[in-house]
Design an enzyme around this catalytic site. Sequence first.
Site, PDB file in Angstrom:
ATOM      1  N   TRP A 195     -12.770  25.051  12.470  1.00 18.43           N
ATOM      2  CA  TRP A 195     -11.899  25.184  11.304  1.00 18.43           C
ATOM      3  C   TRP A 195     -12.205  23.952  10.462  1.00 18.43           C
ATOM      4  O   TRP A 195     -11.831  22.843  10.828  1.00 18.43           O
ATOM      5  CB  TRP A 195     -10.445  25.216  11.782  1.00 18.43           C
ATOM      6  CG  TRP A 195      -9.442  25.639  10.767  1.00 18.43           C
ATOM      7  CD1 TRP A 195      -9.113  26.924  10.421  1.00 18.43           C
ATOM      8  CD2 TRP A 195      -8.576  24.794  10.001  1.00 18.43           C
ATOM      9  NE1 TRP A 195      -8.117  26.920   9.475  1.00 18.43           N
ATOM     10  CE2 TRP A 195      -7.773  25.626   9.202  1.00 18.43           C
ATOM     11  CE3 TRP A 195      -8.418  23.413   9.904  1.00 18.43           C
ATOM     12  CZ2 TRP A 195      -6.821  25.132   8.331  1.00 18.43           C
ATOM     13  CZ3 TRP A 195      -7.465  22.919   9.029  1.00 18.43           C
ATOM     14  CH2 TRP A 195      -6.673  23.782   8.253  1.00 18.43           C
TER      15      TRP A 195
ATOM     16  N   ASN B 132     -12.818  19.042  19.060  1.00 20.38           N
ATOM     17  CA  ASN B 132     -11.601  19.342  18.286  1.00 20.38           C
ATOM     18  C   ASN B 132     -10.986  18.008  17.903  1.00 20.38           C
ATOM     19  O   ASN B 132     -10.964  17.090  18.728  1.00 20.38           O
ATOM     20  CB  ASN B 132     -10.556  20.073  19.128  1.00 20.38           C
ATOM     21  CG  ASN B 132     -10.955  21.484  19.440  1.00 20.38           C
ATOM     22  OD1 ASN B 132     -11.997  21.952  19.004  1.00 20.38           O
ATOM     23  ND2 ASN B 132     -10.115  22.157  20.214  1.00 20.38           N
ATOM     24  N   GLY B 133     -10.412  17.915  16.713  1.00 16.69           N
ATOM     25  CA  GLY B 133      -9.770  16.672  16.302  1.00 16.69           C
ATOM     26  C   GLY B 133     -10.488  16.060  15.115  1.00 16.69           C
ATOM     27  O   GLY B 133     -11.324  16.712  14.470  1.00 16.69           O
TER      28      GLY B 133
ATOM     29  N   GLU C  37      12.558  30.862   6.912  1.00 16.29           N
ATOM     30  CA  GLU C  37      11.586  31.441   7.839  1.00 16.29           C
ATOM     31  C   GLU C  37      11.017  32.756   7.281  1.00 16.29           C
ATOM     32  O   GLU C  37       9.817  33.029   7.397  1.00 16.29           O
ATOM     33  CB  GLU C  37      12.243  31.671   9.207  1.00 16.29           C
ATOM     34  CG  GLU C  37      11.419  32.416  10.228  1.00 16.29           C
ATOM     35  CD  GLU C  37      10.054  31.780  10.530  1.00 16.29           C
ATOM     36  OE1 GLU C  37       9.799  30.653  10.107  1.00 16.29           O
ATOM     37  OE2 GLU C  37       9.238  32.460  11.169  1.00 16.29           O
TER      38      GLU C  37
ATOM     39  N   LYS D 147       7.061  33.584   6.523  1.00 17.86           N
ATOM     40  CA  LYS D 147       6.353  34.694   7.167  1.00 17.86           C
ATOM     41  C   LYS D 147       5.621  35.530   6.120  1.00 17.86           C
ATOM     42  O   LYS D 147       4.470  35.879   6.294  1.00 17.86           O
ATOM     43  CB  LYS D 147       7.380  35.552   7.904  1.00 17.86           C
ATOM     44  CG  LYS D 147       6.988  36.190   9.156  1.00 17.86           C
ATOM     45  CD  LYS D 147       6.760  35.319  10.364  1.00 17.86           C
ATOM     46  CE  LYS D 147       6.547  33.890  10.183  1.00 17.86           C
ATOM     47  NZ  LYS D 147       6.391  33.019  11.262  1.00 17.86           N
TER      48      LYS D 147
ATOM     49  N   HIS E 147      20.995  26.916 -10.507  1.00 14.93           N
ATOM     50  CA  HIS E 147      20.514  25.552 -10.779  1.00 14.93           C
ATOM     51  C   HIS E 147      19.008  25.524 -11.005  1.00 14.93           C
ATOM     52  O   HIS E 147      18.402  24.460 -10.978  1.00 14.93           O
ATOM     53  CB  HIS E 147      20.903  24.620  -9.632  1.00 14.93           C
ATOM     54  CG  HIS E 147      22.382  24.507  -9.460  1.00 14.93           C
ATOM     55  ND1 HIS E 147      23.176  23.785 -10.318  1.00 14.93           N
ATOM     56  CD2 HIS E 147      23.223  25.083  -8.563  1.00 14.93           C
ATOM     57  CE1 HIS E 147      24.447  23.893  -9.947  1.00 14.93           C
ATOM     58  NE2 HIS E 147      24.494  24.688  -8.878  1.00 14.93           N
TER      59      HIS E 147
HETATM   60  O1  M6R Z   1       3.078  25.190  17.779  1.00 18.06           O
HETATM   61  P1  M6R Z   1       4.164  24.751  16.861  1.00 18.06           P
HETATM   62  O2  M6R Z   1       5.413  25.539  17.021  1.00 18.06           O
HETATM   63  O3  M6R Z   1       4.430  23.279  16.909  1.00 18.06           O
HETATM   64  O4  M6R Z   1       3.613  25.075  15.411  1.00 18.06           O
HETATM   65  C1  M6R Z   1       4.329  24.713  14.272  1.00 18.06           C
HETATM   66  C2  M6R Z   1       3.801  25.411  13.051  1.00 18.06           C
HETATM   67  O5  M6R Z   1       2.452  25.078  12.835  1.00 18.06           O
HETATM   68  C3  M6R Z   1       3.921  26.932  13.159  1.00 18.06           C
HETATM   69  O6  M6R Z   1       5.232  27.332  13.388  1.00 18.06           O
HETATM   70  C4  M6R Z   1       3.405  27.594  11.866  1.00 18.06           C
HETATM   71  O7  M6R Z   1       4.268  27.328  10.805  1.00 18.06           O
HETATM   72  C5  M6R Z   1       3.242  29.088  12.113  1.00 18.06           C
HETATM   73  N1  M6R Z   1       2.050  29.539  11.471  1.00 18.06           N
HETATM   74  C6  M6R Z   1       4.391  29.878  11.637  1.00 18.06           C
HETATM   75  O8  M6R Z   1       4.198  31.246  11.662  1.00 18.06           O
END
Ligand code: M6R
Length: 603
Positions: free
Chosen positions: A78, A104-105, A476, A480, A499
């Site tokens: 990525w 990775n990293g 949320e 999504k 506002h």
């Molecule tokens: O693995 P985590 O719950 O720490 O991940 C946090 C966010 O990266 C994760 O919730 C992200 O927002 C998702 N894509 C939400 O659908």
Amino acid sequence: MCGIVGFTGAMVKSQDISSILLDCLSKLEYRGYDSAGIAVISNDRVEVRKAKGRLSNLTSLVEREPVSGFTGIGHTRWATHGEPSDINSHPHTNVSGDIAVVHNGIIENHVAMRRWLEGKDVTFRSETDTECIAHLIDFYYEGDLVTALSKTLQKLEGSYALAVVCRNEPENIVVARKDCPLIIGRGEGNNLLASDVTPLLEYTREVQYLDDNQVAKITPEKVEILDLEGNVIDLAVSHVDWDLQSAQKNGYEHFMLKEICEQPYAIDQTYKARVYGEKLDLGEITKTVKDARRVVIVGCGTAYHAAVVAKYAIEHYSRLPVEVDVASEFRYRDPLVTEDDLCIVISQSGETADTLQAMRIFKEKGAKIIAITNVVGSTVSRVADHVMYTQAGPEIAVASTKAFTTQLMCVFLLTCALTKDEQKQKEMMEELSTLSQKAEAVVCRQEEIQRFAARQFNKTKVFYFGRQSDFAISLESALKLKEISYTHSEAFAAGELKHGPIALVDENTLVVASCCHPKLYDKMDSNIKEVKARGAKALAITFEGNDAFEGVADEVFQIPKTDPYFAPMLSVIVTQLYAYYCSVNRGNDPDHPRNLAKSVTVE
Ligand code: M6R
């Protein structure tokens, strides 16, 4: 985020090494990637195959240019440093091509390392931070890969999970980690590694979670784990009981739909893990919770939204002050935390970089930490004082669904534990025991939501609003939708409409109003009328038996009645399904949304 895999030893089920590596990489596709590659020790050479784009490009390349052998590593990239391209894909090699590395990293001092190596006449081929690792290992290599890697690590700043192979050591894979997950799978006559547990399930259930600043030498028969001084470490072997089925689609078109439909079961399992004979049993957590004077909760993305829902419930029922923040802000803002605070971190993967940094702050301040995570053995679970596991099973789709609702079950159970009034606590527990059935009732009506999405999926703007925990769930819901349908969606507190946000409302707008706080129905009624008057379409989500929004909103979806503070667990299923069907109607792949990664292990 990037994924790494590795395999050494006896082949399994008459597969060859490249098909094992490609199979393992396919299990990491869900994390998001833009290129992939493998390196195999083959006929006394390190053979590298890598290709930009989907894994199928790499598979075709391997079909055209096959490799054979018994030891190999693989990677899904990525892009961070350098665009997605064949050259920038991993594995990266030293100049002679005898050493190959997947990573990775992020190597933060890669510019300095590159200059240093260029000063020694090393010519770089890629723009990546990773390539310098291959050249550094080469620089230090004097016949022992473990020593060369350990010396290299002393030069590196940043985060890494690394796997390295070398032509001179054809059976060995040497790995190391710092701030990025790396898991070793213990097979029979073979051993494996991966950056998460799902690729390993096909081959073994016995795993070891490497810790920061540890190096391991993996051979077909043996795994030797060392610290950076070369001392041997006895690292526990854990058994993973996730079954392979739960990491497969099982007839569903997408993992996301499967995971939405699995929620009633996952919610039930998460409840049952902590309730015995209707009695809440949080074990050691009970004492920690009893002493709390204030609660601080952090997470990122969806996990943060679970924290916001928790704030409303905990403050209402326990009367304790609750502070919530996204971990990426919390870690840099000199937060006020004391040892009297109860700190809760929420993370599906248990590996999110910002969340881990926030945990380190909690630790430094001497506060007790409860982790809510889905992954047994994850870094978050190991750093925390106590862990509440969400019983969601593997969540493969990038967009989180069942992890979220099971996180909510955990925070609601904690809310009960924090509530002093025993009668109230009893009522809450009774209500929590009904939520999985109520979730089932919502899931069963997915076709209604599918039809609604078919009518409304091409709105250019979708706004979600509500008040109190209905506002939390709006956050949320908007996330999504934007994640998988790429629709511009926003959430705001309904009281904020006048506002500012109302300036954006027109006939191209869909407003989804969460209306699950009976005391606030009148307020929501006015807000819906205000957006309708400006040409928007409105969907109201409210409780069964409440007809107040009929004729006010264009559509009303009634969810089973529950405690208003618990309603987010049900109303979110409606908005998850709406987001899913919008994504499908737009021709997107909801399981692999563009630019997103499942686990964000770098900043
Ligand atoms: O693995 P985590 O719950 O720490 O991940 C946090 C966010 O990266 C994760 O919730 C992200 O927002 C998702 N894509 C939400 O659908």
